[in-house]
Design a protein around this motif. Structure first.
Motif, PDB file in Angstrom:
ATOM      1  N   THR A 634       0.813  -1.222   0.000  1.00  0.00           N
ATOM      2  CA  THR A 634       0.000   0.000   0.000  1.00  0.00           C
ATOM      3  C   THR A 634       0.847   1.273   0.000  1.00  0.00           C
ATOM      4  O   THR A 634       0.366   2.330  -0.401  1.00  0.00           O
ATOM      5  CB  THR A 634      -0.940   0.029   1.220  1.00  0.00           C
ATOM      6  OG1 THR A 634      -0.166  -0.125   2.419  1.00  0.00           O
ATOM      7  CG2 THR A 634      -1.975  -1.075   1.122  1.00  0.00           C
ATOM      8  N   THR A 635       2.077   1.177   0.451  1.00  0.00           N
ATOM      9  CA  THR A 635       2.940   2.369   0.466  1.00  0.00           C
ATOM     10  C   THR A 635       3.921   2.383  -0.699  1.00  0.00           C
ATOM     11  O   THR A 635       4.705   3.333  -0.832  1.00  0.00           O
ATOM     12  CB  THR A 635       3.744   2.433   1.776  1.00  0.00           C
ATOM     13  OG1 THR A 635       4.565   1.257   1.889  1.00  0.00           O
ATOM     14  CG2 THR A 635       2.827   2.524   2.987  1.00  0.00           C
ATOM     15  N   ALA A 636       3.880   1.345  -1.553  1.00  0.00           N
ATOM     16  CA  ALA A 636       4.912   1.173  -2.577  1.00  0.00           C
ATOM     17  C   ALA A 636       5.013   2.366  -3.515  1.00  0.00           C
ATOM     18  O   ALA A 636       6.100   2.893  -3.756  1.00  0.00           O
ATOM     19  CB  ALA A 636       4.633  -0.102  -3.376  1.00  0.00           C
ATOM     20  N   ARG A 637       3.882   2.802  -4.060  1.00  0.00           N
ATOM     21  CA  ARG A 637       3.926   3.861  -5.067  1.00  0.00           C
ATOM     22  C   ARG A 637       4.472   5.159  -4.479  1.00  0.00           C
ATOM     23  O   ARG A 637       5.305   5.831  -5.091  1.00  0.00           O
ATOM     24  CB  ARG A 637       2.524   4.087  -5.640  1.00  0.00           C
ATOM     25  CG  ARG A 637       2.460   5.143  -6.728  1.00  0.00           C
ATOM     26  CD  ARG A 637       1.095   5.134  -7.410  1.00  0.00           C
ATOM     27  NE  ARG A 637       0.022   5.297  -6.452  1.00  0.00           N
ATOM     28  CZ  ARG A 637      -0.449   6.493  -6.064  1.00  0.00           C
ATOM     29  NH1 ARG A 637       0.071   7.590  -6.566  1.00  0.00           N
ATOM     30  NH2 ARG A 637      -1.427   6.568  -5.189  1.00  0.00           N
ATOM     31  N   ILE A 638       4.012   5.504  -3.267  1.00  0.00           N
ATOM     32  CA  ILE A 638       4.422   6.766  -2.663  1.00  0.00           C
ATOM     33  C   ILE A 638       5.889   6.717  -2.239  1.00  0.00           C
ATOM     34  O   ILE A 638       6.659   7.645  -2.505  1.00  0.00           O
ATOM     35  CB  ILE A 638       3.527   7.097  -1.452  1.00  0.00           C
ATOM     36  CG1 ILE A 638       2.064   7.142  -1.888  1.00  0.00           C
ATOM     37  CG2 ILE A 638       3.940   8.424  -0.837  1.00  0.00           C
ATOM     38  CD1 ILE A 638       1.799   8.092  -3.022  1.00  0.00           C
ATOM     39  N   ILE A 639       6.292   5.631  -1.571  1.00  0.00           N
ATOM     40  CA  ILE A 639       7.679   5.541  -1.107  1.00  0.00           C
ATOM     41  C   ILE A 639       8.639   5.474  -2.290  1.00  0.00           C
ATOM     42  O   ILE A 639       9.689   6.131  -2.295  1.00  0.00           O
ATOM     43  CB  ILE A 639       7.860   4.328  -0.178  1.00  0.00           C
ATOM     44  CG1 ILE A 639       7.159   4.587   1.158  1.00  0.00           C
ATOM     45  CG2 ILE A 639       9.336   4.036   0.044  1.00  0.00           C
ATOM     46  CD1 ILE A 639       7.308   3.468   2.164  1.00  0.00           C
ATOM     47  N   THR A 640       8.280   4.693  -3.315  1.00  0.00           N
ATOM     48  CA  THR A 640       9.140   4.614  -4.496  1.00  0.00           C
ATOM     49  C   THR A 640       9.269   5.979  -5.158  1.00  0.00           C
ATOM     50  O   THR A 640      10.366   6.415  -5.517  1.00  0.00           O
ATOM     51  CB  THR A 640       8.580   3.598  -5.506  1.00  0.00           C
ATOM     52  OG1 THR A 640       8.469   2.318  -4.883  1.00  0.00           O
ATOM     53  CG2 THR A 640       9.491   3.483  -6.716  1.00  0.00           C
ATOM     54  N   GLY A 641       8.134   6.665  -5.312  1.00  0.00           N
ATOM     55  CA  GLY A 641       8.169   7.991  -5.923  1.00  0.00           C
ATOM     56  C   GLY A 641       8.980   8.975  -5.106  1.00  0.00           C
ATOM     57  O   GLY A 641       9.803   9.726  -5.644  1.00  0.00           O
ATOM     58  N   ALA A 642       8.757   8.985  -3.775  1.00  0.00           N
ATOM     59  CA  ALA A 642       9.482   9.910  -2.907  1.00  0.00           C
ATOM     60  C   ALA A 642      10.981   9.636  -2.949  1.00  0.00           C
ATOM     61  O   ALA A 642      11.800  10.563  -3.017  1.00  0.00           O
ATOM     62  CB  ALA A 642       8.964   9.791  -1.477  1.00  0.00           C
ATOM     63  N   ALA A 643      11.346   8.354  -2.913  1.00  0.00           N
ATOM     64  CA  ALA A 643      12.768   7.996  -2.954  1.00  0.00           C
ATOM     65  C   ALA A 643      13.391   8.386  -4.286  1.00  0.00           C
ATOM     66  O   ALA A 643      14.503   8.934  -4.333  1.00  0.00           O
ATOM     67  CB  ALA A 643      12.936   6.501  -2.706  1.00  0.00           C
TER      68      ALA A 643
END
Length: 715
Positions: A634-643
């Motif tokens: 559930t956090t993959a898209r946001i964390i990947t984008g932020a990183a």
């Protein structure tokens, strides 16, 4: 608090925007009126280090002497003429006349006036002109004069020295800011944002807030520069960190707003919900970042304090923008934030990918943990050969005049320097034993391949004496720093140990030694501060000493791997050509400690965001495996984008030509890539699966700790 703030700003958006316009006007005024001329290119140790004591005593005891106290060196060479021929004399005369016409040179030592043979090369085809200018900014017309005359009438001209070098470092930092952070990092961040959100407008809003946060941060820097001496590098750091933090914080809030709208809430309710959840998490992680960066203020060093100040100030303005201006913009835009959609992007396919990865990892957690941890430990091994130092004029690109002048000076006048090593006998110089020791030291250094011959001088009264000797090669290079360290620790004590005299070593190289020591000596205290603070904060956030300890160990793994890869690429030269980096002897002194503090601060965003989702699911189900899988997916898209945004921004630093920023940018980028991939998808899930219920262990004697809700449920 964050929910009420978001509600107030979104219900009265124009008041909020008006307040921000007023703040930005003040920021622009401060930048224009207070900042010019207040930033320094020097990054020496603060306080009263040995080099500063030596210079203060020497300059106080001896009158100004233009033959000794000059700032830069102009070199003139002709393969056709010797210095005795009229053509050579005429060329130098014209050059001197043009130099005087600039009004920037207040002294020049010309051979035809002084007849000082040390100004002439052995083959008599070259001479040097030591000059003094008032300020670094005054050297620019002299540089232009030298470049204009280079190659004219069969003569080569070059210039190097303190002001030329400082001016070139200033120019290079500006070039890197333009080509790296602005021309590369900013567009790359926009592309990633648009792909993450699947909407042009949603991608532009975080970028706008980041730019406004940077302007506000620069305004605060202008004010702080009136109190503290700040390095020119504060602008580069503030810009890069402002892009990273400003975009990331907005990314988290907008994502939660869109999630709430998808769940059926009205726009105003979705803003309130995002304020109660994502904004609260942003405030927590942003405050954690600022406090982590405060640890660098322990270091008595201008560069470290400047970098910390830049990161802290832009961290504050980024938080302010995300908590106030962003809700106001969302209140005005509503669902128009999703305008100009990009087909095929902004979906959940990435979550499915990471879900599949984590499920495979959790099927064999022990093996996954062992293999991934071993990989990072192997990557960290080169850190054992880490060498700390400074990168001087020899690491500048060849296009800069100070580098060209340095190479010409080394070829024609290896003993000439604008930065001699200044050995000062601070007291008892009239004692015959001290005078004898000083003469012996003079003889020893004259025959030392690292140094050279220099005069001994005695001040009026005879209690203070000085010996200025040249240092071979780059005065900021590893070889020079090693020679001065040995001079201080071994050579001088051997000669003066039983005389009772206080002997100090100053000069530019000694300043660099003190600068490096000022960074490395407080390192244990900074480590203790950051690690202790992280442990306390995560324990409070998740009421688990195991989760906090695990997070710290994982951060240390990624930082250690980044350290090792920096050494491998920059010191060992393995793969440096792939990235376009120059192989150097040392890692810049401030880089490792800065990386440690920044990475712990930045990783707090991802740790809090991911672990809070895992904890939320675990509280509902009690199933560790399912909770970890759900949290990562559930956090993959946001964390990947932020990183990826932070990686892109700091890759902009690495793309530049300034070696220390190449090292820093590469280190941050590689550590965050490791954190967002290997740590998030393999090591953390494996460790949590193996620990099971122990993940949430809190000793009974810590039961009194307050409960801190990072993301409380939205009403």
């Amino acid at each position: 608090m964050t929910e009420r703030l978001a509600r107030a700003c979104s219900r009265h958006p124009w008041r909020t925007i008006g307040a921000w316009i007023g703040a930005l006007v003040l920021a622009f005024a401060a930048i224009a009126l207070l900042l010019p001329g207040k930033l320094t290119s020097n990054g020496g140790a603060a306080g009263n280090p040995e080099f500063r004591q030596a210079e203060r005593i020497e300059f106080g005891a001896f009158p100004y002497n233009p033959r000794r106290d000059f700032t830069d060196i102009v070199l003139v060479r002709s393969s056709r003429y010797t210095i005795d021929q009229p053509a050579f004399r005429a060329f130098v005369g014209n050059l001197a006349q043009e130099g005087r016409a600039t009004g920037k040179v207040h002294d020049a030592q010309i051979y035809y006036q002084t007849h000082d043979s040390s100004l002439v090369s052995r083959d008599k085809h070259a001479l040097i002109i030591p000059i003094s200018v008032y300020d670094t900014s005054d050297i620019k017309p002299i540089n232009q004069l030298v470049e204009r005359n280079n190659g004219r009438a069969g003569f080569e001209t070059a210039i190097t020295g303190n002001d030329v070098r400082d001016n070139d470092f200033d120019q290079l930092s500006q070039d890197d800011l333009k080509s790296g952070e602005l021309e590369f990092g900013l567009p790359a961040a926009l592309i990633i944002l648009v792909l993450v959100f699947g909407s042009v407008v949603a991608g532009l809003v975080p970028l706008l807030l980041a730019i406004l946060a940077i302007v506000g941060g620069l305004g605060l820097v202008a004010v702080v520069s009136q109190i503290w001496e700040l390095s020119i590098f504060v602008v580069n750091m503030l810009t890069g960190m402002g892009l990273a933090l400003g975009i990331d914080y907005s990314l988290f809030v907008i994502s939660r707003y869109r999630e709430e709208r998808t769940g059926g809430r009205e726009p105003s309710e979705a803003i309130d919900a995002a304020g109660a959840t994502a904004s609260r998490a942003v405030l927590f992680s942003g405050s954690a970042f600022v406090i982590a960066m405060l640890g660098m203020l322990i270091v008595p060093n201008t560069i470290m304090r400047s970098l910390a100040a830049g990161a802290i100030l832009v961290g504050v303005t980024s938080l302010a923008a995300a908590l106030t201006l962003l809700p106001a913009l969302l209140g005005l835009l509503g669902d128009r934030v999703n305008s100009l959609r990009i087909p095929l992007f902004g979906g959940t396919s990435e979550g499915r990918f990471w879900n599949a990865v984590v499920r495979r990892v959790l099927s064999r957690p022990a093996l996954s943990l062992l293999l991934a941890s071993s990989l990072l430990i192997v990557a960290a091994i080169p850190v054992l050969s880490l060498k700390i130092g400074t990168n001087g004029v020899s690491t500048l690109p060849d296009r800069f005049v100070s580098k060209q002048g340095y190479l010409a000076l080394q070829e024609n006048f290896p003993d000439a320097t604008a930065n001699p090593v200044r050995i000062v006998v601070a007291d008892h110089a009239s004692d015959p034993r001290v005078r004898s020791a000083l003469k012996q030291l003079q003889t020893r250094l004259a025959g030392d391949p690292e140094f050279g011959p220099g005069p001994v001088r005695f001040a009026p009264g005879g209690e203070v004496a000085a010996l200025d000797v040249p240092i071979r090669g780059d005065d900021a290079g590893d070889q020079a720093l090693t020679a001065v360290r040995n001079l201080r620790s071994t050579v001088i004590p051997d000669f003066f140990g039983d005389t009772g005299a206080r002997v100090l070593v100053g000069g530019r190289t000694a300043e660099n030694v003190d600068y490096a020591d000022s960074v490395t000596h407080p390192t244990p205290y900074v480590f203790i501060f950051v690690l202790g603070f992280t442990l306390v904060l995560l324990t409070l956030a998740f009421r688990s000493i195991v989760v906090a300890g695990t997070a710290i160990v994982l951060n240390l793994l990624s930082v250690g791997a980044a350290y090792g890869l920096i050494v491998l690429v920059f010191e060992k030269g393995i793969g440096n050509g792939i990235f376009g980096f120059e192989q150097v002897d040392v890692i810049e002194a401030w880089v490792p400690l800065f990386l440690f503090s920044v990475l712990f601060g930045l990783s707090m965003d991802y740790q809090v965001f991911l672990l809070s989702r895992i904890k939320e699911r675990y509280d509902e189900t009690g199933d560790t495996t399912a909770s970890v899988t759900w949290g990562v997916a559930t956090t993959a898209r946001i964390i990947t984008g932020a990183a990826l945004i932070i990686v892109a921004v700091f890759a902009g630093f690495a793309k530049g030509d300034l070696v220390q920023f190449q090292q820093m940018g590469f280190g941050v980028a590689i550590a965050l890539l490791i954190d967002a991939t290997v740590i998030r998808s393999v090591i953390l899930p494996s460790a949590m699966k193996l620990l099971g219920r122990w993940n949430w262990y809190l000793p009974s004697w810590l039961g009194w700790l307050p409960r801190v809700a990072i993301e409380r449920s939205a009403a």
